[in-house]
Design an enzyme around this catalytic site. Structure first.
Site, short mmCIF file in Angstrom:
data_model
loop_
_atom_site.label_atom_id
_atom_site.label_comp_id
_atom_site.label_asym_id
_atom_site.label_seq_id
_atom_site.Cartn_x
_atom_site.Cartn_y
_atom_site.Cartn_z
N LYS A 7 0.39 -27.26 10.94
CA LYS A 7 1.31 -26.19 11.35
C LYS A 7 0.64 -24.83 11.15
O LYS A 7 0.72 -23.96 12.01
CB LYS A 7 2.61 -26.26 10.53
CG LYS A 7 3.49 -27.46 10.90
CD LYS A 7 4.66 -27.60 9.92
CE LYS A 7 5.40 -28.91 10.15
NZ LYS A 7 6.46 -29.13 9.16
N GLN A 9 8.41 -27.88 3.37
CA GLN A 9 7.98 -29.20 3.84
C GLN A 9 8.74 -30.29 3.09
O GLN A 9 8.79 -30.30 1.86
CB GLN A 9 6.46 -29.36 3.65
CG GLN A 9 5.90 -30.65 4.21
CD GLN A 9 6.05 -30.78 5.72
OE1 GLN A 9 5.82 -29.83 6.47
NE2 GLN A 9 6.44 -31.97 6.18
N ASP A 28 13.14 -23.94 10.88
CA ASP A 28 13.29 -25.39 11.02
C ASP A 28 14.71 -25.76 11.43
O ASP A 28 14.98 -26.92 11.76
CB ASP A 28 12.94 -26.11 9.69
CG ASP A 28 11.50 -26.61 9.66
OD1 ASP A 28 10.91 -26.79 10.74
OD2 ASP A 28 10.97 -26.83 8.55
#
Ligand code: NAP
Length: 294
Positions: free
Chosen positions: A52, A96, A119
């Site tokens: 990412k 994460q 997200d």
């Protein structure tokens, strides 16, 4: 059969984002900024964050990775997230997953300011998504929808069968595609591990989205001819012929199912790259929103 090339589609999205950012910099604005919070030593999580961060760098998004030990107390992690939320030069914060068992992921994710929740996992953004309001939606479902759009695959009036009801993939993609909006209006069936006679549903799908996390769950007998198949699953399968000693396969038995399909995503190179592209896209959306406010 047409291969839905997520890698090429993601590259073209990233090129567009790079141009947008370059034009913003040329006009004297700061670059977009993303912070990735990584807890513990899980090698897969480290690899995801690395990929990412690299993709961000390639389009011109300033990126920081904050790595904390797995023993970090929940309260301290919440404080770290809140501190990043207060930074005006940071437009997106991701944490994460999975987190260590001692930490409740909901408490951490909901510490992210909804406008920086790129997200799309906060309660606020999930609620907005459910109500069909504009919001930052999770990247994998957005990537799936964008891939369908890119290949001009109509969803209006189609029967979409989603296998898997996770908060990050199955449930939001089912929500998005069932909404009364331009590129949705599908009739959606959401299947899960308690579904009785899964094949009955998968065989009736015009578009089959599989996000069960079960290697080769879907075989030729599960799919009718002409179906569009989106395989979200990703599994490392040992393969001594590969340099790494393994290859990636999906939830769908590609070799069996592909000849029957009208379209299918490969694994790797399908949904995975689209997920990263949509994370970058959400970050740039959040950035542009922030510039307008300042
Ligand atoms: P998850 O949280 O484990 O959820 C799996 C879902 O599948 C659950 O809803 C489960 O049902 C359902 N399920 C499991 N076995 C089933 C079966 N035999 N029949 C029907 N439904 C079944 O998984 P996830 O996070 O959504 O991820 C799914 C897969 O996608 C994984 O392989 C993951 O690595 C991959 N993934 C890939 C990307 C990408 O960018 N390529 C992104 C995210 C995830 P219950 O709810 O009843 O337990």
């Amino acid at each position: 059969m047409i291969l839905l090339d997520g890698k090429a589609t993601a590259l073209s999205i990233q090129n567009d984002l790079r141009l947008k950012i370059a034009s913003s910099l040329a006009n004297g604005f700061r670059p977009p900024g993303l912070v990735a919070v990584l807890v513990g030593e899980d090698p897969a999580s480290h690899a995801y964050v690395r990929n990412k961060a690299l993709a961000c760098k390639n389009v011109g998004i300033y990126t920081e990775v904050q790595h904390e030990p797995g023993s970090i107390p929940e309260g301290q992690l919440i404080e770290i997230v809140q501190q990043h939320c207060e930074r005006p030069e940071i437009d997106g914060i991701i944490v994460q997953l999975p987190l260590p068992k001692s930490i409740d992921p909901d408490n951490i994710l909901n510490a992210i300011l909804p406008t920086k929740d790129v997200d799309g996992f906060t309660v606020t953004n999930s609620g907005k998504l459910m109500l069909g309001m504009p919001t930052l939606a999770p990247a994998t479902p957005l990537g799936i929808v964008r891939l369908l759009q890119h290949y001009q695959i109509a969803t209006d009036g189609k029967h979409v069968v989603v296998v898997g009801r996770s908060r990050t993939v199955g449930t939001p993609v089912a929500l998005i595609l069932s909404q009364n909006s331009l590129y949705a209006n599908a009739t959606v069936t959401l299947c899960h591990s308690h579904t009785v006679d899964l094949r009955h549903y998968t065989q009736s799908a015009d578009i089959l989205i599989v996000a069960a996390g079960k290697h080769h769950l879907i075989a030729a007998a599960d799919v009718k001819a002409g179906t569009v198949v989106i395989d979200v699953g990703i599994h490392a399968v040992s393969d001594s012929s590969k340099k790494m000693g393994f290859r990636y396969e999906g939830d769908v038995n590609f070799a069996e199912v592909a000849p029957l399909c009208s379209h299918i995503t490969p694994v790797p190179g399908g949904v995975g790259p689209m997920t990263i592209a949509m994370l970058l896209s959400n970050t740039v959306d959040s950035y542009q929103h922030s510039l307008k406010q300042s």
